[in-house]
Design a protein around this motif. Structure first.
Motif, PDB file in Angstrom:
ATOM      1  N   LEU A 270      -1.232  -1.975   7.360  1.00 33.71           N
ATOM      2  CA  LEU A 270      -0.671  -2.146   6.008  1.00 33.71           C
ATOM      3  C   LEU A 270       0.007  -0.879   5.497  1.00 33.71           C
ATOM      4  O   LEU A 270       0.608  -0.885   4.421  1.00 33.71           O
ATOM      5  CB  LEU A 270      -1.766  -2.548   5.008  1.00 33.71           C
ATOM      6  N   GLN A 271      -0.090   0.203   6.248  1.00 34.61           N
ATOM      7  CA  GLN A 271       0.452   1.473   5.757  1.00 34.61           C
ATOM      8  C   GLN A 271       1.930   1.329   5.360  1.00 34.61           C
ATOM      9  O   GLN A 271       2.669   0.538   5.952  1.00 34.61           O
ATOM     10  CB  GLN A 271       0.282   2.547   6.811  1.00 34.61           C
TER      11      GLN A 271
ATOM     12  N   CYS B 268      -3.649   1.944  10.306  1.00 34.30           N
ATOM     13  CA  CYS B 268      -3.694   0.691   9.544  1.00 34.30           C
ATOM     14  C   CYS B 268      -2.336  -0.014   9.490  1.00 34.30           C
ATOM     15  O   CYS B 268      -1.315   0.591   9.124  1.00 34.30           O
ATOM     16  CB  CYS B 268      -4.178   0.996   8.129  1.00 34.30           C
TER      17      CYS B 268
ATOM     18  N   CYS C 141      -0.315   4.126   0.888  1.00 32.99           N
ATOM     19  CA  CYS C 141      -0.910   5.099   1.818  1.00 32.99           C
ATOM     20  C   CYS C 141      -0.265   5.049   3.201  1.00 32.99           C
ATOM     21  O   CYS C 141       0.469   4.121   3.527  1.00 32.99           O
ATOM     22  CB  CYS C 141      -2.402   4.846   1.957  1.00 32.99           C
TER      23      CYS C 141
ATOM     24  N   CYS D 120       0.832  -1.205   0.000  1.00 30.28           N
ATOM     25  CA  CYS D 120       0.000   0.000   0.000  1.00 30.28           C
ATOM     26  C   CYS D 120       0.859   1.245   0.000  1.00 30.28           C
ATOM     27  O   CYS D 120       1.838   1.350   0.745  1.00 30.28           O
ATOM     28  CB  CYS D 120      -0.912  -0.003   1.231  1.00 30.28           C
TER      29      CYS D 120
ATOM     30  N   GLY E 154      -4.437  -3.227  -0.410  1.00 29.65           N
ATOM     31  CA  GLY E 154      -3.899  -1.897  -0.190  1.00 29.65           C
ATOM     32  C   GLY E 154      -3.912  -1.163  -1.532  1.00 29.65           C
ATOM     33  O   GLY E 154      -4.294  -1.721  -2.558  1.00 29.65           O
ATOM     34  N   GLU E 155      -3.476   0.086  -1.534  1.00 31.97           N
ATOM     35  CA  GLU E 155      -3.424   0.817  -2.812  1.00 31.97           C
ATOM     36  C   GLU E 155      -2.103   0.444  -3.489  1.00 31.97           C
ATOM     37  O   GLU E 155      -1.067   1.070  -3.254  1.00 31.97           O
ATOM     38  CB  GLU E 155      -3.586   2.316  -2.580  1.00 31.97           C
TER      39      GLU E 155
ATOM     40  N   CYS F  21      -2.261   5.634   6.213  1.00 28.24           N
ATOM     41  CA  CYS F  21      -3.372   5.752   7.173  1.00 28.24           C
ATOM     42  C   CYS F  21      -2.834   5.382   8.558  1.00 28.24           C
ATOM     43  O   CYS F  21      -2.282   4.288   8.736  1.00 28.24           O
ATOM     44  CB  CYS F  21      -4.523   4.833   6.774  1.00 28.24           C
TER      45      CYS F  21
HETATM   46 FE1  FES Z   1      -3.498   1.193   2.764  1.00 29.84          FE
HETATM   47 FE2  FES Z   1      -4.486   0.492   5.029  1.00 29.84          FE
HETATM   48  S1  FES Z   1      -3.060   2.113   4.654  1.00 29.84           S
HETATM   49  S2  FES Z   1      -4.733  -0.511   3.175  1.00 29.84           S
END
Ligand code: FES
Ligand code: SAM
Length: 331
Positions: A58-59, A56, A51, A49, A95-96, A53
């Motif tokens: 996965l960030q 999260c 991002c 990902c 994720g992105e 966030c």
């Molecule tokens: Fe991308 Fe959570 S920050 S999926």
């Protein structure tokens, strides 16, 4: 039932009438969408990902998780296996991850749509042209939680993006013709009950076809690692109010609810929810898609998950739907 913002705030603040609230949400669910529970087969196909966030796991700044990406052919194979297990809807979440370009995604969508299932995408913020291309390739629904309608809090939680773009995405998704899924996190640091009331009213204003509500669970490798976790009961109340106000929409009993309470999904199904999204990827990926710690079923194979949730659903007198489960009754 129509409720004003002050009335919603009073209900959220007062815990003395919770059982009445949950009962009313359950009756509303029964009246408008019946006893059927829709099972959606969830494929978490990439934990990469771009991002940041703050809540999260996965960030992109979390360097301690092993990243994975499932190939387009394998994603279609997972969908095929889910169909063999009886799923009528597939949900693709990730994720992105920029590896899955517009063309790659459209190829995956077309491959899955050949299986005669409905398809939900939950892959983040994209351009209008991307959303349109996915829709034209066959995607039916798009899930993008607003997370919080409190603009200040939103911007603190998502330093890499802006609130207006999230709203733009949801409006584009609606305009294109998808069934729109949104929702919020409950229990983010400094989130107020007033803003939760705004979230519920926002779901109605945007014309949501489905709403997913989950308690915030702190992840140790994020800036919010020391924050308090969200309240299961408050998340359940927000979900129940969404059912009472939006009546016939689809509402999942979220996995995060079960992470905080061992019977969380069944309690949610008895408080307004009518959808469950069991994981249909194999165990090698489940633990790595660690949005928050303590995710359920990370060691279970798809057959076991399906059997387990089916028997729980039947034990409370509900049935498993054999339709594609559209809000607008296209199935
Ligand atoms: Fe991308 Fe959570 S920050 S999926
Ligand atoms: N990238 C897509 C997106 O942003 O919509 C989908 C993946 S994202 C991991 C899916 C959802 O996980 C988010 O909408 C968020 O509400 C939820 N989530 C992320 N971190 C969480 C946490 N710590 N506790 C509970 N839910 C969380």
């Amino acid at each position: 039932m129509e409720l004003t913002k002050p009335e919603i705030i009073d209900i959220l603040k007062d815990d003395s009438q919770n059982n009445r609230l949950f009962k009313l949400a359950d009756e509303t669910r029964k009246k408008y969408v019946g006893d059927e529970v829709h099972l959606r087969g969830l494929i978490e196909f990439s934990n990469i990902c771009r991002c940041k966030c703050k809540y999260c796991g996965l960030q992109s700044t979390n360097k301690s998780i092993e990243r994975y990406r499932i190939s387009p052919d394998d994603i279609i194979l997972y969908a095929q296996k889910a169909v063999e297990l009886g799923y009528k809807t597939i949900v693709l979440q990730s994720g992105e991850d920029e590896f899955y370009t517009r063309d790659v995604m459209c190829g995956i969508i077309k491959g899955i749509k050949k299986l005669d299932v409905s398809l939900t995408l939950s892959i983040g913020e994209k351009s209008y042209e991307d959303y349109l291309a996915y829709y034209e390739a066959g995607a039916d629904r798009y899930l993008l939680r607003i997370e919080t309608t409190d603009r200040n809090l939103y911007e603190k939680m998502h330093p890499h993006v802006d609130f207006e773009n999230r709203i733009r995405c949801l409006k584009d998704i609606k305009k294109i013709g998808y069934e729109v899924g949104t929702g919020c996190l409950v229990g983010l640091p400094n989130q107020t009950v007033e803003s939760l009331a705004d979230d519920i009213l926002f779901f109605k204003k945007i014309g949501a076809d489905m709403v997913g509500i989950g308690p915030f669970i702190p992840h140790p490798e994020t800036p919010l690692k020391d924050a308090d976790k969200g309240s299961f009961t408050l998340a359940l109340k927000v979900m129940a109010l969404a059912r009472i106000l939006l009546k016939d929409i689809n509402i999942p009993a979220t996995t995060a609810m079960e992470t905080l309470n061992p019977n969380g999904r069944i309690i949610a199904l008895q408080s307004g929810a009518n959808v469950v999204m069991p994981n249909v990827t194999s165990t090698e990926y489940r633990a790595k898609y660690e949005i928050y710690p303590g995710k359920i079923c990370i060691n279970d194979e798809p057959t076991k998950c399906r059997g387990c949730i089916e028997s729980k659903i039947k034990s409370i007198g509900r049935t498993i739907s054999d339709t594609k489960g559209f809000h607008s009754k296209k199935s």
